[in-house]
Write a protein that holds these residues in place. Structure first.
Motif, short mmCIF file in Angstrom:
data_model
loop_
_atom_site.label_atom_id
_atom_site.label_comp_id
_atom_site.label_asym_id
_atom_site.label_seq_id
_atom_site.Cartn_x
_atom_site.Cartn_y
_atom_site.Cartn_z
N PRO A 80 -0.33 -0.40 5.91
CA PRO A 80 0.47 0.11 4.79
C PRO A 80 1.47 -0.90 4.25
O PRO A 80 1.95 -0.76 3.12
CB PRO A 80 1.18 1.33 5.38
CG PRO A 80 1.13 1.15 6.85
CD PRO A 80 -0.13 0.41 7.13
N ALA A 81 1.79 -1.94 5.03
CA ALA A 81 2.72 -2.97 4.57
C ALA A 81 2.01 -4.10 3.82
O ALA A 81 2.67 -5.01 3.29
CB ALA A 81 3.49 -3.54 5.75
N VAL A 87 0.84 -1.20 0.00
CA VAL A 87 0.00 0.00 0.00
C VAL A 87 0.87 1.25 0.00
O VAL A 87 0.65 2.19 -0.77
CB VAL A 87 -0.94 -0.01 1.22
CG1 VAL A 87 -1.67 1.32 1.37
CG2 VAL A 87 -1.94 -1.17 1.10
N ALA A 88 1.90 1.29 0.85
CA ALA A 88 2.79 2.44 0.92
C ALA A 88 3.54 2.65 -0.39
O ALA A 88 3.71 3.78 -0.87
CB ALA A 88 3.78 2.27 2.07
N GLU A 89 4.00 1.57 -0.98
CA GLU A 89 4.74 1.67 -2.24
C GLU A 89 3.85 2.17 -3.37
O GLU A 89 4.30 2.91 -4.26
CB GLU A 89 5.37 0.33 -2.59
CG GLU A 89 6.53 -0.04 -1.66
CD GLU A 89 6.94 -1.49 -1.75
OE1 GLU A 89 8.03 -1.83 -1.23
OE2 GLU A 89 6.17 -2.31 -2.31
N ASN A 90 2.58 1.78 -3.36
CA ASN A 90 1.64 2.28 -4.36
C ASN A 90 1.41 3.78 -4.20
O ASN A 90 1.18 4.48 -5.19
CB ASN A 90 0.32 1.52 -4.30
CG ASN A 90 0.30 0.33 -5.24
OD1 ASN A 90 0.06 0.47 -6.43
ND2 ASN A 90 0.56 -0.85 -4.69
N GLY A 140 3.39 5.40 4.23
CA GLY A 140 2.44 4.54 4.93
C GLY A 140 1.61 5.31 5.93
O GLY A 140 0.39 5.11 6.04
N ALA A 141 2.25 6.22 6.67
CA ALA A 141 1.51 7.02 7.65
C ALA A 141 0.49 7.92 6.98
O ALA A 141 -0.64 8.08 7.47
CB ALA A 141 2.49 7.86 8.48
N ALA A 142 0.88 8.51 5.83
CA ALA A 142 -0.05 9.38 5.11
C ALA A 142 -1.24 8.59 4.58
O ALA A 142 -2.39 9.05 4.64
CB ALA A 142 0.68 10.07 3.95
#
Length: 490
Positions: free
Chosen positions: A140-141, A101-104, A122-124
């Motif tokens: 997010p991971a 999710v974070a990488e996307n 990830g936090a955002a």
């Protein structure tokens, strides 16, 4: 001038053709700051094509595009659209399935770079997901491929509304709730209204007319590649909106027909969710329409997949008596054969009946494809065209035609009417009832409550198990929601 009434996007005389198919025939469209604009029309009316032109993923053959006062016609493209604050969430999701999710988030938002960018991205994303979809349960991971289609849609929406180093003026939502259950869809519509109240703009494309009428400020109706009507949403009723689209939809009599007009036969499906500990199981009799309800991602699709596997002898914990056809909900991953024609996608389940002297009879295949083009109103000039030449809703029609054209005794439907227009839905519902009356069995998972009214019985799922079984006269929105949120011990 009131900033909330300023025009932020203007499309003028936009034309686009794909070979002999004219998708847009000179469209004018204006979007104002601080408004939610509804865009409706039947499958193939040109809605998604027009939004692709606006988002820069398609180049118009003719026309002019002005965003935030800048004429970007000559430089139109995704980069130009995003630099001017225009982002689109397409019906066919664009996430990279092998990334987290974070990488996307990083794929779209280049501001996430340098040491610790994954943590910041990830936090955002989590903060935005919390704002739009409280209780989403997404980490997010998480790798996107491991998420349900509903959660993938939630991630895509959150990523679009994220603001980093570029402005955000307009978000285009193309069938954003097609995979979401009612509760999550309501969360999204509430966020859209908050975003608009802060001065942002949204274009909402949806075949759920209730969403359009309750969320939008203005509604634009398209038909055959043209804008045929534009009015404030408050000036439309559901009936007048359907009429403007060019359809006449009969009032629902689904429950009386479904519940009383058929006599169900012997049991043809028995299955129990793996986590079920209280002895409950799902059963379906010949000629029955059985609904699967509850919040999205709570085991309905998993059980349909198990039943399908049982029909092929690969699942010992379910019993199926008869041939099975499956209408996939995630058509891109599990439904269409993207390199094949429309006709080949429809007839693949029926090849055994199309053989002549041991070979596939092309004439018989063409006749079957043309019959279903007419019966289910697939909008294409040539069934030999590639399946991806169709709009999303028309692709879904092709999948439904594949199942109904087959010899299957049992049809498993995983939210099959995602992105299908209201007129076609009514025609398909009629087909389902007629086929059930002839003895065909349907197991129908749907995120739309109105579709449950066509069912003889409904099983409500929560956390991977069946928590309630409702007879036809017990199927109410209140009962379904109560059961969806009830404790498992209830």
């Amino acid at each position: 001038m009131d900033g909330r009434s300023a025009t932020i996007v203007a499309l003028e005389g936009v034309r686009k053709s794909f070979g002999a198919v004219r998708a847009l025939a000179g469209v004018d469209l204006e979007v104002r700051a601080g408004e939610c604009l509804g865009l409706v029309g039947h499958n193939g009316a040109g809605k998604s094509t027009l939004m692709q032109v606006l988002a820069g993923t398609l180049a118009a053959d003719e026309g002019r595009l002005v965003v935030a006062g800048d004429d970007i016609t000559a430089s139109a493209g995704v980069a130009a659209a995003r630099s001017h604050g225009v982002v689109c969430v397409f019906q066919e999701l664009s996430l990279c399935p092998n990334l987290t999710v974070a990488e996307n988030a990083r794929v779209m938002h280049r501001a996430f770079r340098g040491f610790g960018w994954r943590k910041r991205a990830g936090a955002a994303m989590v903060a935005m997901l919390d704002d739009i979809f409280p209780g989403h349960g997404i980490d997010p991971a998480d790798v996107v491929a491991d998420l349900s289609i509903a959660r993938r849609q939630m991630v895509e929406i959150a990523r679009a509304f994220l603001v980093t180093d570029q402005p955000l003026r307009l978000v285009i939502l193309d069938e954003p709730t097609s995979s979401l259950d009612q509760i999550v869809a309501e969360q999204l519509m509430g966020f859209v209204r908050r975003f608009v109240a802060r001065g942002g703009s949204v274009i909402l494309i949806s075949h759920l007319l209730g969403e359009i009428l309750s969320t939008c400020d203005r509604v634009v109706v398209m038909k055959d590649g043209r804008v045929v009507e534009t009015r404030p949403a408050r000036d439309f009723t559901r009936e007048s909106l359907v009429a403007a689209m060019g359809s006449v939809v009969a009032h629902e009599e689904g429950r009386s027909v479904a519940a009383t007009a058929r006599q169900a036969g012997e049991t043809v499906v028995e299955a129990r969710p793996p986590r079920q500990a209280d002895g409950r199981s799902l059963s379906a009799r010949r000629g029955e329409i059985v609904g699967l309800a509850g919040l999205a991602g709570h085991g309905q699709t998993d059980l349909l997949v198990r039943i399908n596997a049982a029909a092929q002898g690969r699942e010992p914990h379910a019993r199926v008596a008869g041939a099975v056809a499956f209408v996939a909900g995630d058509r891109q991953s599990d439904g269409v054969f993207p390199l094949w024609s429309i006709a080949e996608n429809i007839t693949i389940r029926s090849l055994g009946r199309l053989r002549r002297f041991g070979l596939i009879d092309p004439a018989a295949e063409a006749r079957m494809a043309e019959e279903w083009r007419q019966r289910i109103a697939i909008r294409t000039p040539d069934m030999g065209n590639g399946i991806l030449s169709l709009s999303g809703g028309n692709q879904q029609k092709a999948l439904f035609a594949r199942a109904l054209a087959s010899e299957a005794d049992i049809v498993l439907m995983d939210d099959p009417m995602r992105g299908v227009d209201v007129g076609t839905k009514q025609e398909v519902y009629g087909m389902v009832r007629a086929e059930a009356a002839r003895g065909r069995t349907f197991l129908w998972y749907t995120t739309e409550f109105d579709e449950l009214l066509h069912c003889d019985r409904v099983y409500v799922f929560r956390a991977g198990v069946i928590v309630a079984e409702l007879a036809a006269d017990e199927i109410t929105e209140e009962r379904v929601l109560q059961s969806s949120f009830a404790e498992e011990a209830a």
